[in-house]
Design an enzyme around this catalytic site. Structure first.
Site, PDB file in Angstrom:
ATOM      1  CD  GLU A  34      -1.757   6.168   3.061  1.00 21.39           C
ATOM      2  OE1 GLU A  34      -2.342   5.217   3.569  1.00 21.39           O
ATOM      3  OE2 GLU A  34      -2.284   7.149   2.709  1.00 21.39           O
ATOM      4  CG  ASP A  64      -4.807   1.842   4.903  1.00 24.44           C
ATOM      5  OD1 ASP A  64      -4.838   2.668   4.251  1.00 24.44           O
ATOM      6  OD2 ASP A  64      -5.338   1.378   6.097  1.00 24.44           O
ATOM      7  CG  HIS A 104      -6.949   6.772   5.753  1.00 22.00           C
ATOM      8  ND1 HIS A 104      -7.408   6.355   4.707  1.00 22.00           N
ATOM      9  CD2 HIS A 104      -7.966   7.159   6.706  1.00 22.00           C
ATOM     10  CE1 HIS A 104      -8.604   6.359   4.765  1.00 22.00           C
ATOM     11  NE2 HIS A 104      -9.117   6.738   5.742  1.00 22.00           N
ATOM     12  CG  ASP A 163      -1.806   1.141   1.220  1.00 19.33           C
ATOM     13  OD1 ASP A 163      -1.661   2.130   1.884  1.00 19.33           O
ATOM     14  OD2 ASP A 163      -2.947   1.309   0.345  1.00 19.33           O
TER      15      ASP A 163
END
Length: 707
Positions: A519, A664, A659, A517
């Site tokens: 960000e 995540d 988040h 994942d």
């Protein structure tokens, strides 16, 4: 709980379809009977005029009945679908899930019965969990004690699986081997230590295991830069008595080796340092002996000078004695080894050399050597002889016992031989190791090497000391037989490295999977948004690996908008000293290797990686990709909500650190593992089937989003 082979119901056997067909037939058949009766009672010639309105009425009646039947079927089957999906979730994944059906009839009663059953099962499961938790706490306490022992050991300890991938590394080993995030659990050991030596010792341990011997290998790993590791390596049994991997325990003896070298240098230079004062003593003694009529004053001066030189000699001797007392063995730690096997291994290491080995007629005593270094030295000698031969005669190899040694003779027939001066200074080259000369390699093994010309042939003789002449025990790291099994070794099975087609045909539970994942600074990669955090979690054999996660912040080299900071909590200050995406991309590529990638809404994350590779002229990630968004949609397409939060709630997954890329990624990994039995129940078992399942549901979801 074994899933059914296939939960797909044939079209004509679905309740909704059968109900619609039944209602339409019940409505239309009486109309057809009445119409037929009317037609039979009409006079001849009037039928066409009457039938036209009847046909029109029949068409409208059929359409109306079909519409009503569809609506009734929807109302009837909607709670049934809710019960079916809820029962599946309760049975396979989440006992705390409850079915919500408010119809006021038997279906609501059935849903209540299911919920009561789930409540009872949840209570029984909770009681079982309490018992398991208590046992787990006891095991965890024992594990913590053993982990503390590992953490405080001065020796480095590394456990690897059957194919040499690291499954355990204590802090001491990590600090000595000094790997980055990509060199942790799951990394091949032969990427951290010389590949040839690792493979050699593992091959010997496998052979010993197959023969029923409890083999222990004394190992030495010379690393670039002069670092030297010494230790032992042993096969590690699994819970069923099978060989499950290997355990390596070692010490960093670099400082000891350097100190030994300094001490040895001091002892070797001692004669040179004694030469000057001893020469002076000899000269003074001759003067006194020759000139016996010297004055008393001169005699005293010569005696004083003599005393000074003798004292200087005594000082040098005392320093030598101190150095000798401090000096351990400068040789590498040897182990009893079959000399015949060493020669055969050396010949096998140079397949292009024309050579012939005549084995000894009887058994030979074992020799005390560090076997891999000895093999490298022998193969270098054989390569040197072959390079200096005419090519018509083979290099002949023989073995024989001589006094305290077993001597390997390498003979080049019909030749006076090359000049032997360059042989001992020739380098023994091995990738990943410090380069040393043949003479140094032989010396480290307590051996001797010399040349001679005999009966028109040139010979190189390689002497190895008998093991019986060595001390019974040498200091070093030890592995005790009663060492307990304190880690879960269910993860020993490793990826196979198969071709793409074979990978597509493999079961999902047998694949190496990396769930990742990101960000980012925003949601528009094509408009300049960039990655600020990247995390990944491994899944092996259908289980999440609890160690060796990949996590790093990334300097996007652009400001992070405030609205993005409110979303993931990362600020410009936090990523200021973080590595660039180019550095992170390379480390991430090494971490994932050939694994299958899994992400939620994978197209978003993959687009950022694609742009990073293109901007930094790096190879694109071409690993197979699966998306939990479309896997969930395919399994529960008629249930609302397929974002990460909704799926996690439905499957009973708790998201810790929402988040954040690491939170995540771990939640997505949990969701993927819990989707596996649901996918298997729908006939989706292999990677190829899962990719087709994702592709099919991507199209279905896109079509549904348009209406």
């Amino acid at each position: 709980m074994t899933p059914s082979k296939d939960r797909t119901v044939p079209f004509l056997r679905r309740i909704r379809v059968r109900l619609i067909i039944s209602l339409v037939l019940i409505s239309v058949i009486p109309f057809l009977i009445i119409s037929a009766a009317i037609l039979s009672s009409l006079p001849e010639g009037t039928a066409p005029d009457v039938m036209t309105p009847i046909y029109v009425m029949g068409v409208f009646l059929g359409l109306f009945c079909a519409f009503v039947a569809w609506q009734l079927a929807e109302k009837f089957t909607e709670p049934i679908d809710e019960i079916r999906h809820g029962a599946e979730i309760i049975a396979r994944i989440n006992l705390s899930h409850r079915i919500s059906v408010k119809t006021g009839d038997e279906l609501e009663s059935l849903a209540r019965d299911f919920n009561d059953m789930a409540h009872a099962l949840e209570g029984a499961y909770s009681e079982l969990e309490d018992r398991v938790r208590q046992v787990t706490l006891n095991l965890q306490e024992e594990k913590s004690r053993l982990a503390t022992v590992l953490r405080t050991m001065v020796e480095g300890v590394v456990a690897v699986n059957e194919v040499g991938e690291i499954i355990l590394m204590n802090p001491r080993a990590r600090s000595v081997l000094a790997g980055g995030p990509e060199f942790g659990v799951g990394s091949p050991l032969n990427r951290l230590l010389p590949k040839g030596r690792v493979d050699y010792h593992m091959r010997r341990l496998r052979a010993a295991w197959e023969e029923g011997r409890d083999g222990v290998e004394h190992v030495i790993f010379p690393l670039p830069g002069g670092k030297l590791l010494k230790g032992v390596m042993a096969a590690m049994p699994g819970p069923g008595g099978e060989r499950a991997g290997f355990l390596l325990a070692f010490r960093d003896v670099t400082e000891e080796a350097e100190r030994e070298k300094q001490i040895e240098t001091a002892l070797r230079t001692l004669p040179t340092r004694l030469k000057s004062p001893m020469t002076s003593v000899q000269s003074i003694a001759q003067i006194i002996e020759t000139h016996k009529n010297l004055s008393e004053e001169k005699q005293k001066a010569f005696v004083c000078a003599l005393r000074s030189e003798v004292e200087s000699c005594l000082v040098q001797l005392q320093e030598g004695e101190k150095a000798e007392a401090r000096m351990p063995s400068s040789h590498w730690q040897g182990q009893p080894t079959d000399a015949k096997g060493l020669v055969e291994e050396a010949l096998a290491a140079i397949p292009g050399v024309y050579a012939h080995f005549q084995p000894p007629e009887g058994p030979l005593p074992p020799v005390a050597v560090e076997p891999y270094g000895c093999i490298l030295a022998m193969s270098s000698v054989l390569r040197w002889l072959a390079a200096n031969s005419t090519g018509w005669n083979p290099v002949e190899a023989t073995l024989e016992a001589e006094e305290d040694m077993v001597v390997a003779t390498f003979r080049l027939a019909g030749s006076q031989g090359p000049s032997p001066e360059g042989m001992e200074s020739m380098l023994v080259e091995q990738q990943g190791e410090e380069q040393i000369t043949i003479a140094e390699a032989v010396k480290r093994n307590r051996g001797e090497i010399w040349t001679r010309v005999s009966e028109g042939s040139f010979e190189v003789r390689f002497g190895m000391v008998r093991a019986s002449r060595m001390p019974q025990a040498e200091s070093g790291v030890r592995i005790f037989d009663d060492q307990p099994d304190f880690y879960d070794f269910d993860l020993f099975l490793a990826r196979s490295g198969a071709e793409v087609r074979e990978t597509l045909e493999r079961d999902l539970k047998d694949l190496e999977i990396v769930v990742f994942d990101t960000e980012t600074t925003g949601l528009r990669p094509l408009k300049g948004d960039r990655v600020v955090s990247l995390s990944a979690v491994r899944i092996r054999k259908g289980k999440i690996v609890q160690a060796g996660d990949f996590h790093t912040l990334v300097n996007p080299q652009i400001p992070i908008p405030k609205e993005s900071t409110l979303f993931h909590g990362l600020t410009d200050v936090m990523v200021k000293d973080a590595p660039s995406i180019a550095e992170v991309y390379k480390s991430f590529g090494q971490y994932i290797g050939g694994a299958v990638l899994v992400a939620h809404n994978a197209a978003f994350d993959m687009k950022f990686l694609e742009i990073a590779a293109r901007e930094n002229e790096l190879p694109q990630v071409d690993n197979p990709v699966l998306d939990t968004l479309f896997l969930s949609y395919g399994v529960h397409g008629d249930l609302p909500g397929h974002n990460l939060d909704s799926i996690a709630e439905r499957l009973g997954v708790t998201i810790e650190g929402r988040h954040t890329s690491d939170g995540d990624a771990r939640a997505t990994a949990e969701i993927f593992v819990r989707l596996l039995p649901l996918l298997e129940a729908r006939g989706v078992r292999t990677l190829g089937q899962a990719k087709a399942f994702c592709d099919r549901n991507l199209i279905l979801r896109w079509q549904a989003s348009r209406f």
